[in-house]
Design a protein around this motif. Structure first.
Motif, PDB file in Angstrom:
ATOM      1  N   GLN A 215     104.449  40.954  12.489  1.00 33.59           N
ATOM      2  CA  GLN A 215     104.897  40.945  11.109  1.00 33.59           C
ATOM      3  C   GLN A 215     104.207  39.482  10.389  1.00 33.59           C
ATOM      4  O   GLN A 215     103.817  39.516   9.280  1.00 33.59           O
ATOM      5  N   ILE A 216     104.219  38.434  11.438  1.00 33.43           N
ATOM      6  CA  ILE A 216     103.661  37.199  10.815  1.00 33.43           C
ATOM      7  C   ILE A 216     102.186  37.269  10.781  1.00 33.43           C
ATOM      8  O   ILE A 216     101.771  36.871   9.857  1.00 33.43           O
ATOM      9  N   GLU A 217     101.463  38.053  11.631  1.00 27.97           N
ATOM     10  CA  GLU A 217     100.251  37.969  11.561  1.00 27.97           C
ATOM     11  C   GLU A 217      99.798  39.174  10.411  1.00 27.97           C
ATOM     12  O   GLU A 217      98.801  38.968   9.910  1.00 27.97           O
ATOM     13  N   THR A 218     100.370  39.930  10.267  1.00 31.27           N
ATOM     14  CA  THR A 218     100.404  41.003   9.029  1.00 31.27           C
ATOM     15  C   THR A 218     100.079  40.067   7.742  1.00 31.27           C
ATOM     16  O   THR A 218      99.281  40.196   7.013  1.00 31.27           O
ATOM     17  N   PHE A 219     101.271  39.293   7.388  1.00 37.70           N
ATOM     18  CA  PHE A 219     101.210  38.325   6.343  1.00 37.70           C
ATOM     19  C   PHE A 219      99.980  37.362   6.290  1.00 37.70           C
ATOM     20  O   PHE A 219      99.194  37.349   5.374  1.00 37.70           O
ATOM     21  N   SER A 220      99.651  36.827   7.630  1.00 37.29           N
ATOM     22  CA  SER A 220      98.585  35.868   7.479  1.00 37.29           C
ATOM     23  C   SER A 220      97.203  36.405   7.291  1.00 37.29           C
ATOM     24  O   SER A 220      96.173  36.155   6.690  1.00 37.29           O
ATOM     25  N   ASN A 221      96.915  37.920   7.860  1.00 38.06           N
ATOM     26  CA  ASN A 221      95.868  38.435   7.600  1.00 38.06           C
ATOM     27  C   ASN A 221      95.464  38.977   6.306  1.00 38.06           C
ATOM     28  O   ASN A 221      94.393  39.155   6.135  1.00 38.06           O
ATOM     29  N   VAL A 222      96.793  39.131   5.529  1.00 35.30           N
ATOM     30  CA  VAL A 222      96.587  39.411   4.021  1.00 35.30           C
ATOM     31  C   VAL A 222      96.141  38.050   3.377  1.00 35.30           C
ATOM     32  O   VAL A 222      95.395  38.173   2.507  1.00 35.30           O
ATOM     33  N   ILE A 223      96.839  36.933   3.561  1.00 31.47           N
ATOM     34  CA  ILE A 223      96.384  35.719   2.819  1.00 31.47           C
ATOM     35  C   ILE A 223      95.301  35.211   3.079  1.00 31.47           C
ATOM     36  O   ILE A 223      94.654  34.310   2.448  1.00 31.47           O
ATOM     37  N   HIS A 224      94.947  35.325   4.563  1.00 33.18           N
ATOM     38  CA  HIS A 224      93.789  34.837   5.078  1.00 33.18           C
ATOM     39  C   HIS A 224      93.753  33.015   5.373  1.00 33.18           C
ATOM     40  O   HIS A 224      92.908  32.725   5.700  1.00 33.18           O
ATOM     41  N   HIS A 225      94.895  32.594   5.126  1.00 31.52           N
ATOM     42  CA  HIS A 225      94.852  31.167   5.037  1.00 31.52           C
ATOM     43  C   HIS A 225      96.381  30.635   5.246  1.00 31.52           C
ATOM     44  O   HIS A 225      97.207  31.388   4.874  1.00 31.52           O
ATOM     45  N   ALA A 226      96.493  29.408   5.771  1.00 26.14           N
ATOM     46  CA  ALA A 226      97.979  28.846   5.784  1.00 26.14           C
ATOM     47  C   ALA A 226      98.424  28.619   4.304  1.00 26.14           C
ATOM     48  O   ALA A 226      97.670  28.072   3.492  1.00 26.14           O
ATOM     49  N   ASN A 227      99.456  28.783   3.953  1.00 29.80           N
ATOM     50  CA  ASN A 227      99.823  28.593   2.406  1.00 29.80           C
ATOM     51  C   ASN A 227     100.968  27.581   2.416  1.00 29.80           C
ATOM     52  O   ASN A 227     102.126  27.888   1.720  1.00 29.80           O
ATOM     53  N   ASN A 228     101.183  26.806   3.394  1.00 29.19           N
ATOM     54  CA  ASN A 228     102.016  25.689   3.120  1.00 29.19           C
ATOM     55  C   ASN A 228     101.664  24.208   2.637  1.00 29.19           C
ATOM     56  O   ASN A 228     100.679  23.803   3.001  1.00 29.19           O
ATOM     57  N   ARG A 229     102.589  23.830   1.841  1.00 33.11           N
ATOM     58  CA  ARG A 229     102.103  22.211   1.376  1.00 33.11           C
ATOM     59  C   ARG A 229     102.575  21.486   2.373  1.00 33.11           C
ATOM     60  O   ARG A 229     103.787  21.592   2.898  1.00 33.11           O
ATOM     61  N   PRO A 230     101.848  20.391   2.577  1.00 33.11           N
ATOM     62  CA  PRO A 230     102.377  19.333   3.465  1.00 33.11           C
ATOM     63  C   PRO A 230     103.725  18.721   3.024  1.00 33.11           C
ATOM     64  O   PRO A 230     104.104  18.661   2.009  1.00 33.11           O
TER      65      PRO A 230
END
Length: 241
Positions: A215-230
């Motif tokens: 489920q984590i990988e499904t999201f990552s594969n759709v967004i294509h990048h980390a999306n967290n602000r430092p």
């Protein structure tokens, strides 16, 4: 803070539209957000920015959050920065007698906030607004483990391209994303995306929820990048528990 700015921030967060493009890498990465547009200046100059590392916790008699999630997700959209589930009107939280309506929830991977230095593989932000436009965000941390049933229903119709929006036929209630124990941490912060508006009430669940590696990988594969602000500086803010 001017009410108009708070309402603007609420609109931006709910609709996923910004006046200037931003991202998570290169010249549009978080360290440059404050320079991309005059409306984003708080991203670099603000003193109460989010996310943070929740540490040096202060014991406090926090009131319980009353969750009144009676409606369901109406549609799900890929806005290029995250996958956002928009919520049908009629659901809310109440805290100390004050009500905030649930507008949408979305995801970040890895987590934006840390708890005592710990990062999590995924974090959900359930975004609420009161009648004046003031924002309250309930944050839920996800640990890798068993599959999450609510997320499974969401991911069945996950929009795979930026700009895609799907009506959701599966019945998804946001309450199914919450841990059974609703104890929480509380601090004052900001939006974690431009315009980084401050005055946001953060309510971070102490207990995490399980999500599968797939489920984590499904999201990552759709967004294509980390999306967290430092992580941002806490400065003089108390973090209550």
């Amino acid at each position: 803070m001017k009410k108009s700015l708070i309402i603007l921030a609420s609109t931006l967060l709910i609709n996923g539209c910004q006046s200037e493009h931003w991202g998570y890498s290169g010249d549009e990465s978080p360290k440059h957000w404050g320079d991309l547009h005059k409306n984003y200046s708080l991203c670099s100059s603000g003193k109460n920015q989010s996310p943070i590392n929740l540490t040096n916790l202060i014991e406090s008699d926090l009131a319980a959050i009353e969750f009144n999630y009676g409606t369901l997700v109406s549609d799900i959209v890929n806005n290029g920065h995250t996958v956002q589930a928009n919520y049908a009107a009629g659901s809310s939280i109440t805290l100390n007698g004050h009500s905030f309506d649930l507008k949408q929830f979305h995801f970040h991977t890895p987590s934006e906030n840390h708890i005592n230095g710990k990062s999590y593989p995924m974090e959900a932000h359930l975004v609420h607004a009161d009648k004046a436009g003031n924002l309250a965000v309930v944050a839920v941390m996800f640990e890798q483990g068993d599959a999450n049933s609510a997320m499974a229903d969401l991911w069945k119709q996950i929009p795979k391209k930026a700009g895609d929006k799907h009506s959701l036929s599966s019945k998804v209630n946001a309450s199914n994303l919450l841990p059974e124990n609703k104890d929480y941490y509380r601090f004052n912060g900001s939006l974690t995306t431009p315009p980084c508006t401050e005055g946001v009430l953060w309510l971070v669940m102490k207990n995490s929820v399980s999500v599968s590696k797939q489920q984590i990988e499904t999201f990552s594969n759709v967004i294509h990048h980390a999306n967290n602000r430092p992580i941002q500086a806490i400065n003089a803010r108390p973090v209550l528990q």
